[in-house]
Design a protein around this motif. Structure first.
Motif, PDB file in Angstrom:
ATOM      1  N   PRO A  22       0.842  -1.200   0.000  1.00 28.98           N
ATOM      2  CA  PRO A  22       0.000   0.000   0.000  1.00 28.98           C
ATOM      3  C   PRO A  22       0.875   1.247   0.000  1.00 28.98           C
ATOM      4  CG  PRO A  22      -0.690  -1.553   1.707  1.00 28.98           C
ATOM      5  CD  PRO A  22       0.622  -2.051   1.172  1.00 28.98           C
ATOM      6  N   THR A  23       0.358   2.332  -0.562  1.00 27.13           N
ATOM      7  CA  THR A  23       1.157   3.544  -0.694  1.00 27.13           C
ATOM      8  C   THR A  23       1.688   4.028   0.649  1.00 27.13           C
ATOM      9  OG1 THR A  23      -0.098   4.225  -2.643  1.00 27.13           O
ATOM     10  CG2 THR A  23       1.133   5.939  -1.487  1.00 27.13           C
ATOM     11  N   ALA A  24       0.834   4.101   1.663  1.00 30.07           N
ATOM     12  CA  ALA A  24       1.272   4.599   2.971  1.00 30.07           C
ATOM     13  C   ALA A  24       2.380   3.733   3.549  1.00 30.07           C
ATOM     14  CB  ALA A  24       0.083   4.665   3.926  1.00 30.07           C
ATOM     15  N   CYS A  25       2.223   2.421   3.460  1.00 33.72           N
ATOM     16  CA  CYS A  25       3.237   1.506   3.992  1.00 33.72           C
ATOM     17  C   CYS A  25       4.557   1.662   3.236  1.00 33.72           C
ATOM     18  CB  CYS A  25       2.738   0.073   3.900  1.00 33.72           C
ATOM     19  SG  CYS A  25       3.876  -1.155   4.593  1.00 33.72           S
ATOM     20  N   ALA A  26       4.476   1.774   1.916  1.00 35.95           N
ATOM     21  CA  ALA A  26       5.685   1.923   1.109  1.00 35.95           C
ATOM     22  C   ALA A  26       6.414   3.218   1.450  1.00 35.95           C
ATOM     23  CB  ALA A  26       5.331   1.889  -0.376  1.00 35.95           C
ATOM     24  N   LEU A  27       5.676   4.296   1.683  1.00 33.34           N
ATOM     25  CA  LEU A  27       6.309   5.572   2.003  1.00 33.34           C
ATOM     26  C   LEU A  27       7.032   5.524   3.346  1.00 33.34           C
ATOM     27  CD1 LEU A  27       3.593   8.135   0.825  1.00 33.34           C
ATOM     28  CD2 LEU A  27       5.651   7.412  -0.382  1.00 33.34           C
ATOM     29  N   VAL A  28       6.447   4.854   4.323  1.00 36.76           N
ATOM     30  CA  VAL A  28       7.093   4.754   5.637  1.00 36.76           C
ATOM     31  C   VAL A  28       8.367   3.925   5.542  1.00 36.76           C
ATOM     32  CG1 VAL A  28       6.851   3.858   7.983  1.00 36.76           C
ATOM     33  CG2 VAL A  28       4.954   5.093   6.912  1.00 36.76           C
ATOM     34  N   LEU A  29       8.296   2.805   4.845  1.00 36.85           N
ATOM     35  CA  LEU A  29       9.496   1.971   4.675  1.00 36.85           C
ATOM     36  C   LEU A  29      10.569   2.733   3.904  1.00 36.85           C
ATOM     37  CD1 LEU A  29       7.890  -1.500   3.861  1.00 36.85           C
ATOM     38  CD2 LEU A  29       8.952  -0.773   6.001  1.00 36.85           C
ATOM     39  N   LEU A  30      10.142   3.466   2.911  1.00 36.02           N
ATOM     40  CA  LEU A  30      11.080   4.253   2.117  1.00 36.02           C
ATOM     41  C   LEU A  30      11.746   5.321   2.982  1.00 36.02           C
ATOM     42  CD1 LEU A  30      12.219   4.806  -0.689  1.00 36.02           C
ATOM     43  CD2 LEU A  30      10.233   6.250  -1.142  1.00 36.02           C
ATOM     44  N   ALA A  31      10.973   5.954   3.852  1.00 33.47           N
ATOM     45  CA  ALA A  31      11.534   6.972   4.746  1.00 33.47           C
ATOM     46  C   ALA A  31      12.583   6.368   5.666  1.00 33.47           C
ATOM     47  CB  ALA A  31      10.410   7.621   5.563  1.00 33.47           C
ATOM     48  N   GLY A  32      12.292   5.195   6.210  1.00 29.99           N
ATOM     49  CA  GLY A  32      13.266   4.538   7.077  1.00 29.99           C
ATOM     50  C   GLY A  32      14.546   4.189   6.342  1.00 29.99           C
ATOM     51  N   ALA A  33      14.411   3.693   5.116  1.00 31.91           N
ATOM     52  CA  ALA A  33      15.598   3.339   4.336  1.00 31.91           C
ATOM     53  C   ALA A  33      16.423   4.572   3.998  1.00 31.91           C
ATOM     54  CB  ALA A  33      15.169   2.608   3.059  1.00 31.91           C
ATOM     55  N   ILE A  34      15.765   5.663   3.631  1.00 30.43           N
ATOM     56  CA  ILE A  34      16.477   6.908   3.308  1.00 30.43           C
ATOM     57  C   ILE A  34      17.225   7.427   4.524  1.00 30.43           C
ATOM     58  CG2 ILE A  34      16.136   9.344   2.712  1.00 30.43           C
ATOM     59  CD1 ILE A  34      13.868   8.459   0.874  1.00 30.43           C
ATOM     60  N   ALA A  35      16.570   7.395   5.689  1.00 28.45           N
ATOM     61  CA  ALA A  35      17.217   7.870   6.911  1.00 28.45           C
ATOM     62  C   ALA A  35      18.462   7.052   7.237  1.00 28.45           C
ATOM     63  CB  ALA A  35      16.228   7.826   8.077  1.00 28.45           C
ATOM     64  N   LEU A  36      18.379   5.750   7.091  1.00 26.66           N
ATOM     65  CA  LEU A  36      19.537   4.900   7.374  1.00 26.66           C
ATOM     66  C   LEU A  36      20.664   5.158   6.372  1.00 26.66           C
ATOM     67  CD1 LEU A  36      17.730   1.537   8.269  1.00 26.66           C
ATOM     68  CD2 LEU A  36      18.823   3.162   9.841  1.00 26.66           C
ATOM     69  N   LEU A  37      20.305   5.291   5.091  1.00 24.91           N
ATOM     70  CA  LEU A  37      21.333   5.555   4.079  1.00 24.91           C
ATOM     71  C   LEU A  37      21.972   6.930   4.270  1.00 24.91           C
ATOM     72  CD1 LEU A  37      19.504   4.125   0.926  1.00 24.91           C
ATOM     73  CD2 LEU A  37      21.540   3.185   2.029  1.00 24.91           C
ATOM     74  N   ALA A  38      21.206   7.862   4.829  1.00 26.89           N
ATOM     75  CA  ALA A  38      21.738   9.203   5.069  1.00 26.89           C
ATOM     76  C   ALA A  38      22.591   9.265   6.334  1.00 26.89           C
ATOM     77  CB  ALA A  38      20.593  10.201   5.166  1.00 26.89           C
ATOM     78  N   GLY A  39      22.725   8.144   7.020  1.00 25.68           N
ATOM     79  CA  GLY A  39      23.561   8.103   8.212  1.00 25.68           C
ATOM     80  C   GLY A  39      22.897   8.644   9.463  1.00 25.68           C
ATOM     81  N   ALA A  40      21.572   8.653   9.518  1.00 30.67           N
ATOM     82  CA  ALA A  40      20.867   9.158  10.688  1.00 30.67           C
ATOM     83  C   ALA A  40      21.046   8.201  11.865  1.00 30.67           C
ATOM     84  CB  ALA A  40      19.385   9.336  10.383  1.00 30.67           C
ATOM     85  N   PRO A  41      21.316   8.707  13.068  1.00 30.33           N
ATOM     86  CA  PRO A  41      21.409   7.844  14.251  1.00 30.33           C
ATOM     87  C   PRO A  41      20.032   7.321  14.646  1.00 30.33           C
ATOM     88  CG  PRO A  41      21.546  10.137  14.894  1.00 30.33           C
ATOM     89  CD  PRO A  41      21.554  10.122  13.381  1.00 30.33           C
ATOM     90  N   ALA A  42      20.001   6.373  15.557  1.00 28.65           N
ATOM     91  CA  ALA A  42      18.728   5.793  15.974  1.00 28.65           C
ATOM     92  C   ALA A  42      17.898   6.790  16.774  1.00 28.65           C
ATOM     93  CB  ALA A  42      18.959   4.526  16.793  1.00 28.65           C
ATOM     94  N   THR A  43      18.546   7.532  17.681  1.00 25.10           N
ATOM     95  CA  THR A  43      17.838   8.504  18.516  1.00 25.10           C
ATOM     96  C   THR A  43      18.617   9.815  18.557  1.00 25.10           C
ATOM     97  OG1 THR A  43      18.967   7.713  20.518  1.00 25.10           O
ATOM     98  CG2 THR A  43      16.840   6.698  19.981  1.00 25.10           C
ATOM     99  N   GLY A  44      17.962  10.835  19.092  1.00 23.05           N
ATOM    100  CA  GLY A  44      18.620  12.128  19.216  1.00 23.05           C
ATOM    101  C   GLY A  44      18.269  13.061  18.075  1.00 23.05           C
ATOM    102  N   GLU A  45      19.089  14.087  17.885  1.00 16.35           N
ATOM    103  CA  GLU A  45      18.840  15.078  16.856  1.00 16.35           C
ATOM    104  C   GLU A  45      19.039  14.482  15.460  1.00 16.35           C
ATOM    105  OE1 GLU A  45      20.281  19.619  15.637  1.00 16.35           O
ATOM    106  OE2 GLU A  45      21.308  18.502  17.223  1.00 16.35           O
TER     107      GLU A  45
END
Length: 426
Positions: A22-45
Motif C-alpha cells: 500500500p502507498t502509505a506503507c511503502a512511504l514509511v518503509l522508504l523513509a526509514g531506508a532513506i534515513a539509514l542511508l543518510a547516516g541518521a542515528p537511531a535517537t537524538g537530533e
C-alpha cells in the motif's frame, strides 16, 4: 550515496505501481531506508526514531483536521440532501439538452469539489448526475469525465489542499491561495472545453441503460424532499470565508459544517445528526489521514541533513534553471504523476517536493506550482485514484477509458500552471 537513495526511491515507486505494498506503507518503509542511508542515528537530533518517526508522523496534523472537516461536511451534504437537490435542480433546468445538463452537473461537481475530494465528491455529484447525463444521450465515458473535470475545477479552492501544500512546502496560506486562484481559470476552461467537445460524441447507450439508478434517485427524493434553498449555499461558505474574508481554513470549514446542520436539522435531531455524520466523516477521512501520516514521515526523512547533502548535486545536475526548459521538461514528464508515479504529490512526489525545497534548487513558489499543476492531472486521469475508479465503474466504463479521454485536457491545465510558475517564480 545519493545514487543509492535514488535507486531506493525507484524501488519504492515500483512497489506502489505493482501494488506489492500500500502507498502509505511503502512511504514509511522508504523513509526509514532513506534515513539509514543518510547516516541518521537511531535517537537524538536528526535521528530515525525521534526526528523521522516521532516528529514526522504528526507534521501534517493541520491537514488531517482539514480533511476530516471536509469529509464531515461531505457526509452532511449527502445525508441532508443538499448535494442531491443541487444536482436535481440543474438536471431539471437542462431538460433534454445534453450540453446544458452536462454543464450543470459540471458546475455542481465543481462546487462539491471545493468541499471534499476523492470518491466522496464523485459520489455526491455522480449518483444522480451520471444517470441524468446518460439519459439525455451523453456518452458514458464523457459522463464520468464530466464529474471528474468538475471536481478538478473546484480543487483550486479545496481548503484541505491549501492546508496540505502550505504545510508540506512551509508556505503561508496567502501564497498558496494566490497561486491556486491563478490556476483556476485553466481548470475551468479545460473543463468547459471537455464538456462542449466530448458531449458531441454519441455512443450506443441510451436512457434505459441506467434506469435503475435513476429510479432509486426519484425514490430517494420522495423520501427526503429537497433541501431548503438557503442550505444550498453550504459548499460556498468555507470558500467565501477563506478567500473573501481571509479567515483561517479550519474555522471556515467548521462554519460550513454548522450552517449545513442549522439549516437542515430540527433542534431535537441536531445532536444525533451531528454525531452520526461526524463518525461517518471519520470513515471517509481515514485513508487520506493514514497517507498524510506517511507523507509527514517521508518529508522528515528527505529533509535530514545527510539526505540533502547526498542528493543536492544529483538533483541540480538534472533540473533546468532556464524558464523555457523548465516548462518543456516538466510538461513532458507530466504523466509520471499517474499510476501513483514519482510525481504524484500524494505519494513520492511529496518527497521529491521536499528535496527540491530543502536543497534550494528552485524557489519554494516554483515547487508549489509544480505540485499544484500535477495535482490537477492526478485527480482526474489517474486510473488508480478512487474518484476516477468510482466514476468510471458507476458509468459502466473502465478507468483507462476515462484516462485516455480526459488526459489531453488536464495536460493542458498542467502546462498552463507550469507557464504561470515559470513566469512568476523563475
Amino acid at each position: 550515496m545519493g545514487v543509492v537513495i535514488l535507486l531506493v526511491m525507484a524501488a519504492g515507486v515500483a512497489a506502489m505501481l505493482t501494488r506489492k505494498l500500500p502507498t502509505a506503507c511503502a512511504l514509511v518503509l522508504l523513509a526509514g531506508a532513506i534515513a539509514l542511508l543518510a547516516g541518521a542515528p537511531a535517537t537524538g537530533e536528526n535521528s530515525l526514531l525521534d526526528t523521522v518517526l516521532q516528529e514526522g508522523a504528526p507534521a501534517l496534523a493541520a491537514t488531517m483536521i482539514a480533511v476530516l472537516l471536509g469529509a464531515w461536511m461531505g457526509k452532511l451534504l449527502e445525508e441532508t440532501g443538499i448535494a442531491a437537490t443541487l444536482v436535481r435542480k440543474i438536471v431539471e433546468f437542462g431538460g433534454d439538452r445534453p450540453v446544458v445538463v452536462a454543464l450543470g452537473v459540471l458546475a455542481v461537481s465543481a462546487l462539491i469539489g471545493t468541499v471534499t475530494g476523492s470518491a466522496a465528491a464523485a459520489m455526491l455529484a455522480g449518483i444522480i448526475g451520471i444517470p441524468a447525463m446518460t439519459a439525455v444521450g451523453v456518452p458514458k465515458v464523457t459522463a464520468a469525465g464530466t464529474i471528474l473535470m468538475g471536481i478538478a475545477v473546484g480543487v483550486p479552492f479545496e481548503l484541505p489542499v491549501w492546508q496540505f501544500l502550505s504545510t508540506v512546502l512551509e508556505l503561508p496560506i496567502p501564497t498558496v491561495r494566490g497561486f491556486m486562484v491563478k490556476l483556476f481559470p485553466f481548470a475551468l476552461v479545460a473543463a468547459l472545453a471537455f464538456v462542449v467537445v466530448e458531449t458531441r460524441r454519441r455512443g450506443v447507450e441510451h436512457a434505459w441503460s441506467l434506469a435503475s439508478p435513476a429510479a432509486k434517485t426519484r425514490s430517494r427524493r420522495h423520501q427526503l424532499g429537497d433541501a431548503p434553498w438557503y442550505a444550498l449555499v453550504t459548499p460556498a461558505i468555507p470558500i467565501v470565508l477563506a478567500l473573501g474574508f481571509e479567515i483561517a481554513i479550519i474555522p471556515s470549514l467548521l462554519a460550513g459544517v454548522l450552517w449545513a446542520l442549522v439549516t437542515t436539522t430540527r433542534p431535537r435531531e441536531m445532536n444525533t445528526r451531528l454525531l452520526r455524520t461526524l463518525y461517518g466523516g471519520f470513515g471517509v477521512a481515514a485513508p487520506p489521514i493514514a497517507l498524510f501520516v506517511a507523507i509527514g514521515i517521508l518529508l522528515a526523512a528527505v529533509k535530514l541533513p545527510g539526505t540533502v547533502e547526498a542528493l543536492e548535486p544529483l538533483v541540480k545536475a538534472v533540473t533546468p534553471q532556464n524558464p523555457v526548459l523548465f516548462v518543456i521538461l516538466f510538461t513532458l514528464i507530466t504523466p509520471l504523476c499517474l499510476y501513483r508515479g514519482p510525481l504524484n504529490i500524494f505519494g513520492l512526489g511529496a518527497g521529491l517536493a521536499g528535496i527540491l525545497t530543502a536543497t534550494g534548487i528552485y524557489p519554494v513558489g516554483a515547487v508549489l506550482g509544480l505540485a499544484a499543476s500535477y495535482n490537477q492531472v492526478f485527480g482526474v486521469s489517474d486510473p488508480t485514484s478512487t474518484q476516477t475508479v468510482w466514476s468510471a465503474q458507476y458509468a459502466g466504463v473502465s478507468p483507462q477509458q476515462v484516462m485516455v479521454r480526459t488526459l489531453p485536457y488536464v495536460w493542458v491545465v498542467a502546462l498552463g500552471g507550469l507557464c504561470v510558475t515559470a513566469a512568476t517564480y523563475l
